[in-house]
Write an enzyme that holds these catalytic residues in place. Sequence first.
Site, short mmCIF file in Angstrom:
data_model
loop_
_atom_site.label_atom_id
_atom_site.label_comp_id
_atom_site.label_asym_id
_atom_site.label_seq_id
_atom_site.Cartn_x
_atom_site.Cartn_y
_atom_site.Cartn_z
CG HIS A 1 123.40 -5.89 14.41
ND1 HIS A 1 122.20 -5.89 15.10
CD2 HIS A 1 123.09 -6.10 13.11
CE1 HIS A 1 121.21 -6.11 14.25
NE2 HIS A 1 121.72 -6.25 13.03
CB CYS B 156 119.55 -3.27 12.50
SG CYS B 156 119.50 -4.21 10.94
CE1 TYR B 157 111.12 -3.11 10.97
CE2 TYR B 157 111.02 -2.42 13.26
CZ TYR B 157 110.39 -2.64 12.05
OH TYR B 157 109.04 -2.42 11.93
CD GLU C 47 123.19 -5.64 18.57
OE1 GLU C 47 122.21 -6.12 17.95
OE2 GLU C 47 123.69 -4.53 18.28
CG ASP D 59 122.46 -20.93 37.07
OD1 ASP D 59 123.40 -20.12 37.02
OD2 ASP D 59 122.04 -21.56 36.09
#
Length: 519
Positions: free
Chosen positions: A178, A91-92, A180, A236
């Site tokens: 995109h 993209c960018y 992703e 976690d």
Amino acid sequence: MAHAAASIPRPEENVVVLDFGAQYTQLIARRVRECKVYCEIVPSDTDLSQILARRPIGIIFSGGPSSCYEPGAPQVDPAIFEAGIPILGICYGMQLMSRSLGGKVSPSTNREYGKTQLDVTDDTDLFRGLNRELVCWMSHGDTVEAPPPGFKVTAVTAVTPVAAMADTQRRLFGVQFHPEVVHTPWGTEIIRNFLYDHCGAQGLWTMASFIREAVEAIRAQVGDKKVICGLSGGIDSCTVAALVHKAIGDQLTCIFVNTGFLRKDEGTQVKRNFADAFNIQLVYADEKARFLRKLEGVVDPEQKRKIIGNEFVAVFDEISGGIDGAEFLAQGTLYPDVIESGTKNAAKIKTHHNVGGLPEHMKLKLVEPLRYLFKDEVRRVAEELGLPADMVWRQPFPGPGLAIRILGEITFDKLQILRNADAIVVEEIKKAGLYRRVWQSFAVLPDTRSVGVMGDKRTYEYPIVLRVVSSEDAMTADWARLPYDLMERISSRIVGEVDGVNRVVYDITSKPPGTIEWE
């Protein structure tokens, strides 16, 4: 506070993601790691020498909100294109690559947002093995009208003349869409083709290799000193404890602080499922009254988080004073925690108790071996370490616990209401076989009451908000489409079994625009 997180040695095979401020940058990192290649996200203005010092096999330019032709827009050192390292611009990132190398970028006449038909014109590079007609996810207001000299157009859309481009000789590639995001269903294949066909990746990044490197790093950081780990019972902290214990054995002491904001029977479960099973030294601190006193009259969610974080560390300071040689605190900070708490290129969404909520005077140095892992990676590490399945697949629970699921002031009575309602939600979700299929399922107690009728009498009691979401990494989430009969059972049980509740509502907000938690 000393942020002396264990520095995991950089794998031999790694990719650098330059962050230009895109909301999807972290998803790029996840996709690269899913391809078994380690990657690091660094700010877009990182000096080229520092990027090259990482010896990356490839570089990825993220998207971003700027227009590359505007004054002050993020740029790169042009020498990066001559470094001989394969680059993929997204993209960018593609627009910046194009403009930097002599292509033409301008505002789009017709902007593209959402699912878009993509026509592949050359399937020999990034599109190898894919169909010629694909669906992709677009989100751009600028367009590459003409690629730079030496580039060929490899894909187009109905309104975008350069939807993908490639200079195979220099191994420079760009895509306007995109790859992703999950809305580009074949996007991982694009990234995999870039990594394996053009960067020479071999897929060396595995959780087994991570554990080996993390163990070495923890030993190097800690030496013969003792480590304290704050054990909450969540995946976690349990994974951190197991990992640190594997590295240094009896040098580790786990501290379980009962803040009073835990789920039903959680304290008993932690002692039974972790301390006994793994034979790790455990100190149990019952501080329910202390935390509740500290939060009297507090309604602001950020203030709640700060107070809980400060008090949590204060408890650790007190207990650690009796542990000879304790100099380190191990905690389960994850990558999404770091991102949401604010980084150079990402605005702060909310302070996480283990990132921004710790006081500067904290005496212990931090060991954070999971700091750059996503939740799915942590689960794989936990499985590799042999943690039991019910612990590995336990749904995420915020560090401040039920304190940030009660809107407004926290009281003992409100905690009892929420704790009992939440237990019903979890029990029914498990009975329905959905516990491992959704990301989180829990109850929220708003700071309001509503009129109801129970037993022919008027009531004025609390509602419970049911929140169930699907997600891969907590960076984005969608509300779960629960069966009506399941929602009915949950509602009937909560209203019938939990005193002080006369109504149940369902939160159907995705992230973004909302967050998963209410505070």
